[in-house]
Design a protein around this motif. Structure first.
Motif, PDB file in Angstrom:
ATOM      1  N   GLY A 224      50.957  11.726 -44.462  1.00 46.29           N
ATOM      2  CA  GLY A 224      50.915  10.308 -44.137  1.00 46.29           C
ATOM      3  C   GLY A 224      49.562   9.663 -44.358  1.00 46.29           C
ATOM      4  N   LEU A 225      48.509  10.481 -44.503  1.00 48.20           N
ATOM      5  CA  LEU A 225      47.162   9.935 -44.648  1.00 48.20           C
ATOM      6  C   LEU A 225      46.831   9.522 -46.074  1.00 48.20           C
ATOM      7  N   TYR A 226      47.560  10.057 -47.066  1.00 48.41           N
ATOM      8  CA  TYR A 226      47.239   9.720 -48.445  1.00 48.41           C
ATOM      9  C   TYR A 226      47.290   8.216 -48.687  1.00 48.41           C
ATOM     10  N   GLY A 227      48.283   7.572 -48.145  1.00 50.41           N
ATOM     11  CA  GLY A 227      48.420   6.137 -48.346  1.00 50.41           C
ATOM     12  C   GLY A 227      47.259   5.335 -47.790  1.00 50.41           C
ATOM     13  N   LEU A 228      46.509   5.918 -46.840  1.00 53.14           N
ATOM     14  CA  LEU A 228      45.373   5.213 -46.242  1.00 53.14           C
ATOM     15  C   LEU A 228      44.109   5.312 -47.079  1.00 53.14           C
ATOM     16  N   VAL A 229      44.032   6.327 -47.959  1.00 50.82           N
ATOM     17  CA  VAL A 229      42.801   6.538 -48.720  1.00 50.82           C
ATOM     18  C   VAL A 229      42.977   6.264 -50.212  1.00 50.82           C
ATOM     19  N   ARG A 230      44.210   6.107 -50.668  1.00 50.80           N
ATOM     20  CA  ARG A 230      44.429   5.872 -52.104  1.00 50.80           C
ATOM     21  C   ARG A 230      43.835   4.526 -52.511  1.00 50.80           C
ATOM     22  N   PRO A 231      43.410   4.400 -53.752  1.00 49.10           N
ATOM     23  CA  PRO A 231      42.884   3.107 -54.225  1.00 49.10           C
ATOM     24  C   PRO A 231      43.965   2.038 -54.151  1.00 49.10           C
ATOM     25  N   GLN A 232      43.591   0.889 -53.683  1.00 49.27           N
ATOM     26  CA  GLN A 232      44.564  -0.213 -53.536  1.00 49.27           C
ATOM     27  C   GLN A 232      44.566  -1.100 -54.796  1.00 49.27           C
TER      28      GLN A 232
END
Length: 482
Positions: free
Chosen positions: A474-482
């Motif tokens: 679940g944390l990947y979505g918080l650190v991926r480039p936006q």
């Protein structure tokens, strides 16, 4: 005698093996891996030749009579590197390595080419060879115009050894120019990459001859008779040969600079959307699939530099046994990620960092984060139909008992720990040399290593590690480039 040469990212390792498969001598030679700009990773191919001369010199000094009886050489090497040579076989620029991400935009664009994934069996990853040539065409057009051949790193070493431009199926499968099912260069892929078949090396199977050692080199090291140079393999295919991984259900996990979870396949069964690599094996009519994370022990090396403590000292401070995942999470995306995200831009992070956390907590989080990333790879492999009943553990990280126990319970797979001895890519390369020289059945030569013990998953902790993996995902979505 049969010699295996493994051309790695940090150095060349040589293993001299007799016809019974026993290792009689080893040698190694280190070299640099410059990073001239962020995201860039290069090497001077001349350093590989110097390293090869160094290991031959060491063997000639230590076991001259054994080396004199050399009959075959097998090659293993880091994959995906773009070694560019002109019509006179002169190197045009430093080799762009597997962990170089400068061609991310070119890779994304090439990946949209119609039918390319179907032909190559894979996503076009930024580290693969084809996008590097497209980057070169834009940014170094004068060099691009002079490229007569593109060779993978070990195949440039082969050119020096034999004078021939040859590659093997397993290594060339990682270029995005090969039809991996047909085991031949693809006109569709080459055209999409603005390359021609004449710029590609000839292809052989890894267990087949690719040429003979040049007489000037035989004379230099007092080698008595002709020496066959086998096709060899990419480093993971060669490691599978060293570990005896050929049949469906067999595999290994490697905790090296990068992390690999590999499954041998009896058939070609690609599923590019999983971001799993589907490559030819180093022996005919076999394939393998693997999930790859770009930083495994490299995360420990990074933490070592930040804390001023050696990786061994950091590992020594870990608990004696596992007790479930900690409350501190680490995402090991120091150089981006391949499986399952195919994201060159994402970067690593600690989540849940507290003023009370110290080096031991950071180390534990790194071990758990890398283990969770490899659990991502297992989930991706299952999407291709690959199934693993148990895996052999190898690589520098496999020396940590805490890491192995964490990984076994995270993957919910038994980990087989080989007894002391050689069983990696260099041994696999030597075995491929033996097959090429004698025509022996590779399945008879490439047996699994003796197993010292098996580390089973902790049944009482499986649910906790599964919950930890869910939290990690679940944390990947918080650190991926936006």
């Amino acid at each position: 005698m049969y010699l295996g040469l493994d051309l790695g990212t940090s150095g060349l390792k040589a293993i001299l093996m007799d016809e019974e498969g026993a290792v009689v001598a080893t040698a190694d030679h280190a070299y640099d891996n410059p990073h001239p700009q962020p995201g860039w990773s290069e090497q001077d191919p001349a350093d590989w030749i110097t390293a090869c001369e160094g290991v031959f010199d060491a063997l000639a000094r230590d076991v001259p009579e054994k080396l004199a009886d050399l009959r075959a050489i097998g090659l293993s090497g880091q994959m995906h590197g773009a070694t560019l040579i002109d019509a006179d076989d002169a190197v045009l620029r430093p080799c762009i390595l597997w962990n170089d991400t400068r061609a991310a935009e070119e890779a994304a664009r090439l990946d949209t080419t119609q039918d390319l994934r179907e032909v190559t069996g894979n996503i076009v990853f930024p580290g693969f060879t084809a996008p590097k040539l497209l980057w070169l065409q834009t940014h170094e057009p004068d060099v691009f115009a002079r490229v007569a051949k593109v060779l993978l790193p070990k195949d440039y070493l082969r050119l020096w050894l034999t004078g021939r431009h040859v590659g093997d199926m397993s290594d060339c499968a990682g270029t995005s120019w090969l039809d991996v099912g047909a085991r031949d260069w693809s006109e569709t892929a080459l055209t999409a990459g603005h390359m021609g078949r004449d710029q590609m090396p000839d292809l052989v199977e890894g267990s087949a001859p690719s040429g003979d050692l040049r007489e000037v080199l035989r004379t230099r090291w007092n080698i008595r008779g002709p020496v066959v140079v086998a096709g060899g393999g990419g480093d993971n295919a060669a490691a599978a040969c060293g570990a005896g991984c050929f049949a469906e259900g067999q595999g290994f996990v490697s905790l090296g600079t990068s992390g690999v979870l590999l499954a041998a396949r009896d058939r070609y069964a690609p599923n590019p959307a999983t971001a799993v690599h589907t490559f030819c094996h180093a022996v005919p009519d076999r394939w393998y699939q693997m999930g790859v994370i770009l930083a495994a022990t490299d995360c420990m090396n990074w933490l070592s530099r930040q804390t001023g403590q050696s990786p061994a000292n950091l590992a020594a401070a870990l608990p004696d046994q596992i007790a479930g995942p900690s409350d501190l999470s680490f995402l090991p995306y120091l150089s981006g990620e391949r499986t399952p995200h195919n994201d060159a831009g994402v970067r690593a992070a600690f989540v849940g960092l507290d003023v009370g956390h110290g080096p031991a907590d950071l180390t534990r989080a790194v071990v758990e984060g890398v283990s969770f990333a490899l659990r991502d790879c297992l989930a991706a492999l299952s999407g291709t139909g690959a199934q693993l009943s148990s895996v052999i553990a190898m690589g520098g990280g496999a020396r940590s008992r805490f890491w192995l126990e964490t990984l076994a319970s995270t993957l919910n797979l038994p980990l087989s720990i080989p007894a002391s001895g050689e069983f990696g890519a260099a041994l696999g390369a030597a075995r491929l040399g033996l097959a090429a020289a004698t025509g022996a059945d590779p399945a008879e030569i490439m047996s699994p290593p003796p197993i010292a013990e098996t580390i089973d998953p902790r049944a009482d902790l499986l649910e906790r590690y599964a919950e930890g993996w869910d939290r990690y995902r679940g944390l990947y979505g918080l650190v991926r480039p936006q």
